[in-house]
Every structure is written in structure tokens, then in C-alpha cells.
Write a protein that holds these residues in place. Structure first.
Motif, mmCIF file in Angstrom:
data_model
loop_
_atom_site.group_PDB
_atom_site.id
_atom_site.type_symbol
_atom_site.label_atom_id
_atom_site.label_comp_id
_atom_site.label_asym_id
_atom_site.label_seq_id
_atom_site.Cartn_x
_atom_site.Cartn_y
_atom_site.Cartn_z
ATOM 1 N N UNK A 31 -3.114 -4.505 -9.891
ATOM 2 C CA UNK A 31 -3.309 -3.250 -9.034
ATOM 3 C C UNK A 31 -5.292 -2.935 -8.364
ATOM 4 N N UNK A 32 -4.654 -3.220 -7.012
ATOM 5 C CA UNK A 32 -6.974 -3.376 -6.574
ATOM 6 C C UNK A 32 -6.673 -1.735 -6.054
ATOM 7 N N UNK A 33 -7.861 -1.102 -5.548
ATOM 8 C CA UNK A 33 -8.617 0.129 -5.131
ATOM 9 C C UNK A 33 -7.764 -0.834 -3.492
ATOM 10 N N UNK A 72 0.530 -0.986 0.162
ATOM 11 C CA UNK A 72 0.245 -0.236 0.147
ATOM 12 C C UNK A 72 0.674 1.586 0.082
ATOM 13 N N UNK A 73 0.942 2.189 -0.917
ATOM 14 C CA UNK A 73 1.687 3.597 -1.406
ATOM 15 C C UNK A 73 0.799 4.029 -0.752
ATOM 16 N N UNK A 74 -0.709 4.314 0.022
ATOM 17 C CA UNK A 74 -1.538 5.419 0.240
ATOM 18 C C UNK A 74 -1.610 6.117 -0.903
ATOM 19 N N UNK A 75 -2.216 5.658 -1.991
ATOM 20 C CA UNK A 75 -2.012 6.492 -3.562
ATOM 21 C C UNK A 75 -3.288 5.765 -3.609
ATOM 22 N N UNK A 76 -4.023 5.497 -2.665
ATOM 23 C CA UNK A 76 -5.675 5.242 -3.442
ATOM 24 C C UNK A 76 -5.892 3.449 -4.008
ATOM 25 N N UNK A 77 -4.673 2.800 -4.080
ATOM 26 C CA UNK A 77 -4.725 1.959 -4.534
ATOM 27 C C UNK A 77 -3.510 1.176 -3.935
#
Length: 89
Positions: free
Chosen positions: A31-33, A13-18
Motif C-alpha cells: 500500500x503506497x501513497x 489506484x482507487x483514487x483514495x490518496x493511496x
């Protein structure tokens, strides 16, 4: 109905909404939400029924972010089954 992942997999989780999810079962990377990643994370810990998963999601998701939580969860579960990340019993 009980939902489970095929494998533990790995979430990044890169904290970019994905989130990036590596599925060790298939060897695929997805690549997931954030929401789908959260669902996978919950089910990686242990299999859950639809009701248990709904309660876990409802406790952790801001209701302002998702207007119809049940519809969103149903859609994400269906997508994750199609991607062969989840299975249902």
C-alpha cells in the motif's frame, strides 16, 4: 545514479490518496501513497536518473501539495529501495 524497478508490477489506484502495488519480482503487495505510486509508475516505464525523475515529478505534481519536492522524492526513493521495489545503479 539511475533508478529502476525490479519488475513491471501492477498498480491499482482507487483514487483514495493511496495505491496498491503488486510487485511480481517479490510476490509482495504494498500500500503506497499516490506520490510513491507515481514514482513507481514512472520507473516501471524505463529507468531514470535522479535528475530525469525529478523533472518528470516536477512536471506532474502540484507544488502546493509537496513543499520540498527534492526532499519528498529522496524519502520516497529510499523507502521504495527498503521495500525492495526499486534498485539503483
Amino acid at each position: 545514479m539511475t533508478w529502476r524497478t525490479h519488475s513491471k508490477g501492477q498498480l491499482y489506484d482507487a483514487n483514495e490518496s493511496t495505491v496498491v502495488y503488486f510487485d511480481a519480482y517479490s510476490g509482495d503487495t504494498h500500500l503506497l501513497t499516490d506520490f510513491a505510486g507515481f514514482v513507481v509508475q514512472q520507473l516501471s516505464r524505463q529507468p531514470l536518473t535522479t535528475g530525469e525523475l525529478m523533472r518528470a515529478v516536477a512536471d506532474s505534481v502540484d507544488s502546493d501539495d509537496i513543499l520540498d519536492l527534492e526532499e519528498a522524492l529522496t524519502g520516497v526513493l529510499g523507502e521504495l529501495v527498503l521495500l525492495d521495489i526499486l534498485t539503483r545503479d
